[in-house]
Design a protein around this motif. Structure first.
Motif, PDB file in Angstrom:
ATOM      1  N   TRP A 183       0.830  -1.206   0.000  1.00 30.40           N
ATOM      2  CA  TRP A 183       0.000   0.000   0.000  1.00 30.40           C
ATOM      3  C   TRP A 183       0.865   1.257   0.000  1.00 30.40           C
ATOM      4  N   GLN A 184       1.963   1.220   0.760  1.00 35.06           N
ATOM      5  CA  GLN A 184       2.860   2.371   0.805  1.00 35.06           C
ATOM      6  C   GLN A 184       3.419   2.655  -0.591  1.00 35.06           C
ATOM      7  N   ARG A 185       3.824   1.602  -1.302  1.00 31.53           N
ATOM      8  CA  ARG A 185       4.338   1.781  -2.666  1.00 31.53           C
ATOM      9  C   ARG A 185       3.249   2.310  -3.590  1.00 31.53           C
ATOM     10  N   GLN A 186       2.040   1.788  -3.457  1.00 30.86           N
ATOM     11  CA  GLN A 186       0.944   2.240  -4.317  1.00 30.86           C
ATOM     12  C   GLN A 186       0.621   3.713  -4.070  1.00 30.86           C
ATOM     13  N   LEU A 187       0.610   4.120  -2.799  1.00 30.58           N
ATOM     14  CA  LEU A 187       0.333   5.522  -2.481  1.00 30.58           C
ATOM     15  C   LEU A 187       1.437   6.431  -3.017  1.00 30.58           C
ATOM     16  N   SER A 188       2.685   6.017  -2.876  1.00 28.66           N
ATOM     17  CA  SER A 188       3.799   6.804  -3.400  1.00 28.66           C
ATOM     18  C   SER A 188       3.699   6.928  -4.913  1.00 28.66           C
ATOM     19  N   ALA A 189       3.399   5.824  -5.577  1.00 31.43           N
ATOM     20  CA  ALA A 189       3.280   5.843  -7.035  1.00 31.43           C
ATOM     21  C   ALA A 189       2.130   6.739  -7.484  1.00 31.43           C
ATOM     22  N   SER A 190       1.010   6.703  -6.766  1.00 32.34           N
ATOM     23  CA  SER A 190      -0.124   7.539  -7.166  1.00 32.34           C
ATOM     24  C   SER A 190       0.170   9.020  -6.925  1.00 32.34           C
ATOM     25  N   ARG A 191       0.942   9.328  -5.871  1.00 32.42           N
ATOM     26  CA  ARG A 191       1.333  10.722  -5.645  1.00 32.42           C
ATOM     27  C   ARG A 191       2.218  11.216  -6.780  1.00 32.42           C
ATOM     28  N   VAL A 192       3.196  10.404  -7.178  1.00 36.43           N
ATOM     29  CA  VAL A 192       4.095  10.783  -8.275  1.00 36.43           C
ATOM     30  C   VAL A 192       3.302  10.955  -9.562  1.00 36.43           C
ATOM     31  N   THR A 193       2.389  10.033  -9.820  1.00 38.10           N
ATOM     32  CA  THR A 193       1.559  10.130 -11.020  1.00 38.10           C
ATOM     33  C   THR A 193       0.733  11.416 -10.996  1.00 38.10           C
ATOM     34  N   GLY A 194       0.175  11.749  -9.834  1.00 39.70           N
ATOM     35  CA  GLY A 194      -0.603  12.984  -9.713  1.00 39.70           C
ATOM     36  C   GLY A 194       0.241  14.223  -9.936  1.00 39.70           C
ATOM     37  N   ILE A 195       1.454  14.227  -9.397  1.00 40.73           N
ATOM     38  CA  ILE A 195       2.348  15.371  -9.574  1.00 40.73           C
ATOM     39  C   ILE A 195       2.725  15.522 -11.040  1.00 40.73           C
ATOM     40  N   VAL A 196       3.084  14.413 -11.681  1.00 35.65           N
ATOM     41  CA  VAL A 196       3.454  14.460 -13.099  1.00 35.65           C
ATOM     42  C   VAL A 196       2.259  14.913 -13.932  1.00 35.65           C
ATOM     43  N   GLY A 197       1.078  14.388 -13.622  1.00 33.67           N
ATOM     44  CA  GLY A 197      -0.116  14.800 -14.349  1.00 33.67           C
ATOM     45  C   GLY A 197      -0.390  16.290 -14.182  1.00 33.67           C
ATOM     46  N   THR A 198      -0.203  16.810 -12.988  1.00 29.98           N
ATOM     47  CA  THR A 198      -0.396  18.232 -12.746  1.00 29.98           C
ATOM     48  C   THR A 198       0.619  19.049 -13.534  1.00 29.98           C
TER      49      THR A 198
END
Length: 95
Positions: free
Chosen positions: A70-85
Motif C-alpha cells: 500500500w505504501q508503494r501504491q500511495l507513493s506511485a499515485s502521488r508521483v503520477t498525480g504530480i506528473v499529471g499536474t
C-alpha cells in the motif's frame, strides 16, 4: 450555476462519463487487490500446507507485505498525480 457535477474547467459531466469513471475505478481496485493478494501469498505462504491456519510467521509476513504494498501504491499515485499536474499546467495556452 446549475446543479450537477462539473469538471475542473466548469464543464458539465455526463452520467455515462460518471459511470465509465466509476467502472474504471472499480476495475483498478479489483486489479490492485488481486495483485496484492498474489504478491503477498507467493512471498509469505509456505508451499507445503502443514496447518489449516496461518502460522505466526506467515501472519507477520502478510502484515508487513500488505503495508509495504500500500505504501508503494500511495507513493506511485502521488508521483503520477504530480506528473499529471505538471503536464496539465504545461499545455499551450494553459497557466
Amino acid at each position: 450555476m446549475s446543479g450537477g457535477l462539473r469538471t475542473a474547467d466548469g464543464l458539465p459531466v455526463e452520467k455515462e462519463q460518471i459511470f465509465r469513471m466509476a467502472q474504471q475505478e472499480m476495475e483498478y481496485r479489483v486489479d490492485l487487490f488481486n495483485k496484492l493478494t498474489q504478491t503477498c501469498f507467493e512471498k509469505c505462504i509456505e508451499r507445503k500446507y502443514k496447518e489449516s491456519e496461518l502460522n505466526v510467521g506467515e501472519n507477520s509476513c502478510i502484515d508487513r507485505c500488505v503495508a509495504k504494498y500500500w505504501q508503494r501504491q500511495l507513493s506511485a499515485s502521488r508521483v503520477t498525480g504530480i506528473v499529471g499536474t505538471m503536464l496539465g499546467s504545461s499545455k499551450p495556452g494553459g497557466m
